[in-house]
Design an enzyme around this catalytic site. Structure first.
Site, PDB file in Angstrom:
ATOM      1  N   ASP B  11       9.178 -65.145  49.288  1.00 21.46           N
ATOM      2  CA  ASP B  11       8.971 -64.569  50.830  1.00 21.46           C
ATOM      3  C   ASP B  11      10.274 -63.630  51.326  1.00 21.46           C
ATOM      4  O   ASP B  11      11.579 -64.514  50.944  1.00 21.46           O
ATOM      5  CB  ASP B  11       8.627 -65.743  51.620  1.00 21.46           C
ATOM      6  CG  ASP B  11       7.361 -66.336  51.157  1.00 21.46           C
ATOM      7  OD1 ASP B  11       6.423 -65.481  51.200  1.00 21.46           O
ATOM      8  OD2 ASP B  11       7.482 -67.644  51.553  1.00 21.46           O
ATOM      9  N   ASP B 130      -5.368 -66.883  54.719  1.00 25.07           N
ATOM     10  CA  ASP B 130      -4.877 -68.152  55.029  1.00 25.07           C
ATOM     11  C   ASP B 130      -5.781 -69.142  55.947  1.00 25.07           C
ATOM     12  O   ASP B 130      -6.534 -68.489  56.864  1.00 25.07           O
ATOM     13  CB  ASP B 130      -3.566 -67.679  56.154  1.00 25.07           C
ATOM     14  CG  ASP B 130      -2.571 -66.989  55.493  1.00 25.07           C
ATOM     15  OD1 ASP B 130      -2.494 -66.948  54.368  1.00 25.07           O
ATOM     16  OD2 ASP B 130      -1.755 -66.232  56.153  1.00 25.07           O
TER      17      ASP B 130
END
Lengths: 209, 250
Positions: B11, B130
């Site tokens: 990330d 997600d």
């Protein structure tokens, strides 16, 4: 004699060339992007990359006269590396784009996987080379494909992989190497394969008379 | 034999690798290119970079980071985060991504999936889902977990396959960063709903979790914290997987 310093990569429009360029640099070669038919025919080292759809890629090759240049290049046995869709473009046709003729340099049709667990075939798979293959060796290589050739044509050496069914991992004949997998994304195994492709040809050219 | 992929995830915010819990409380840990190269040396099968910068300047930095990663990697690179248009996809591919992951924008504009698949090929198009547990099913959250859509995760997975996606990156919102293991029921449900590959993400704390996710139906497993903290190397994990008869590239 040193290996030539430039490797020519054909611009096929939609293909992402950054990985091929990075792989060329790792080999100590300077990448040049080309779309000129004459260079495609005559440059010492040419790469036909392949990402995207069969029909669109053939249309781009035809527009620039690169299709005929590639046919002459293969007839004259000049070094060519075809990657992924690039291998399929050498065939006569593909189920992906019905009615579109391929380069016709390999007597085969690219078909969609029929017995594969999941498509696209995505990830690292092992390859098994034929006995007389010169540059291909057993190892694990990275694939991202939905179409494949089912068997190695009679006048080619090559390698096979298995994914629910057996299919063509790569083909080689003289200085022509066509890979269904991506050698440029296959880590050390891919790097070593490309190095053998380059040095095999250099050795032939530089052999004493 | 197709091997199972182990995919370390970076990330990245403003050019640095960060890690959070349930998409929040971020801390900076490393340089992305150094990390990616280290994981490649350890045997990573692929690297995923998610750009979580929220500013235009951060996005520009992300393009530079992709180019830096490409130059030091000889394995596939998937890039996602903030992808809104087909031009965003083209820019990331040009910079050196091999695949691009689209999340929020795909739910708002499903036709984008079709356009990208036609132009770049299905193998380039990863749809990130997600998923968040609801009473009887899994919903789909977007905007880094901030909004719950009306979509059902399994239905949405089927739909993105239909539209030309080549792969699904399935993250359990409930498990992300918690180290409590992947959501195995979610993995089983989504991977049996589609015939494209599914990458499981969210919740890994050790090799057993990865093995469970692969046995539940995942084709590949993505993890971040376990690698970033140096608790396990990719090589450690692969050795354990091989001992449990999971086919991996050693």
């Amino acid at each position: 004699m040193n290996a030539p310093t430039t490797i020519s990569i054909i611009r096929t429009g939609s293909a992402n060339l950054a990985s091929v360029i990075a792989a060329a640099r790792r080999l100590g070669l300077e990448p040049a992007l080309i779309d000129d038919a004459d260079r495609v025919e005559r440059d010492p080292w040419v790469v036909l990359p392949g990402v995207g759809a069969f029909g669109a890629a053939m249309q781009t090759l035809r527009q620039h006269g690169i299709d005929d240049a590639l046919r002459r290049r293969v007839q004259h046995e000049r070094p060519l590396l075809a990657i992924c869709l690039g291998l399929q473009l050498l065939a006569t046709a593909s189920e992906e784009s019905p009615g579109v003729a391929g380069l016709g340099l390999i007597d085969a049709v690219a078909e969609r996987f029929t017995s594969a667990p999941r498509v696209p075939h995505m990830g690292w798979n092992t390859i098994k080379p034929t006995r007389s293959a010169r540059v291909l060796r057993a190892g694990c290589f990275y694939y991202a494909n939905s179409y494949r050739l089912a068997r190695i044509p009679a006048d080619w050496e090559g390698a096979l992989s298995t994914y629910g069914e057996t299919f063509v991992a790569a083909l080689e004949r003289g200085p022509i190497l066509a890979c269904q997998f991506h050698p440029e994304l296959s880590g050390e195994a891919g790097h070593q394969l490309l190095a053998r492709w380059i040095t095999a040809r250099t050795a032939v050219e530089c052999a004493p008379c | 034999m197709l091997t199972r992929r182990i995919i370390p995830c970076l990330d990245v915010r403003d050019g640095k690798v960060v890690k959070g819990v349930r998409f929040q409380s971020l801390r900076e840990i490393a340089d992305p290119a150094e990390r990616a190269f280290l994981y490649q040396q350890q045997g990573a099968d692929e690297i995923t970079m998610l750009d979580i910068s929220a500013t235009p300047q951060g996005r520009a930095t992300a393009i530079e980071t992709v180019a830096r990663l490409r130059n030091c990697l000889s394995i596939p690179l998937t890039v996602g985060g903030g992808v809104r248009t087909i031009d965003d996809v083209a820019r990331l591919l040009d910079a050196g991504a091999d695949k691009v992951a689209i999340n929020t924008q795909a739910t708002r504009e499903p036709a984008l999936i079709e356009q990208c698949s036609r132009r770049f090929g299905a193998q380039c198009v990863v749809i990130a889902i997600d998923a968040k547990r609801q009473d009887e099913h899994w919903g789909v959250v977007v905007r880094s977990g901030q909004s719950l859509t009306p979509l059902d995760a399994c239905d949405w997975a089927r739909q993105v396959q239909q539209l030309g996606a080549g792969e699904i990156l399935l993250t359990s919102w409930d498990r992300d960063g918690t180290r409590s293991g992947y959501d195995l029921e979610l993995i089983a449900a989504v991977s049996s709903a589609v015939t494209i590959p599914v990458i499981a993400s969210g919740g890994a704390a050790g090799p057993d979790h990865l093995i469970d996710a692969l046995r539940a139906g995942a084709d590949a497993v993505l993890a971040a914290s376990i690698f970033h903290d140096g608790q396990f190397t990719v090589a450690d994990i692969k050795r354990d997987l091989a001992q449990s008869n999971v086919e991996v590239r050693l």
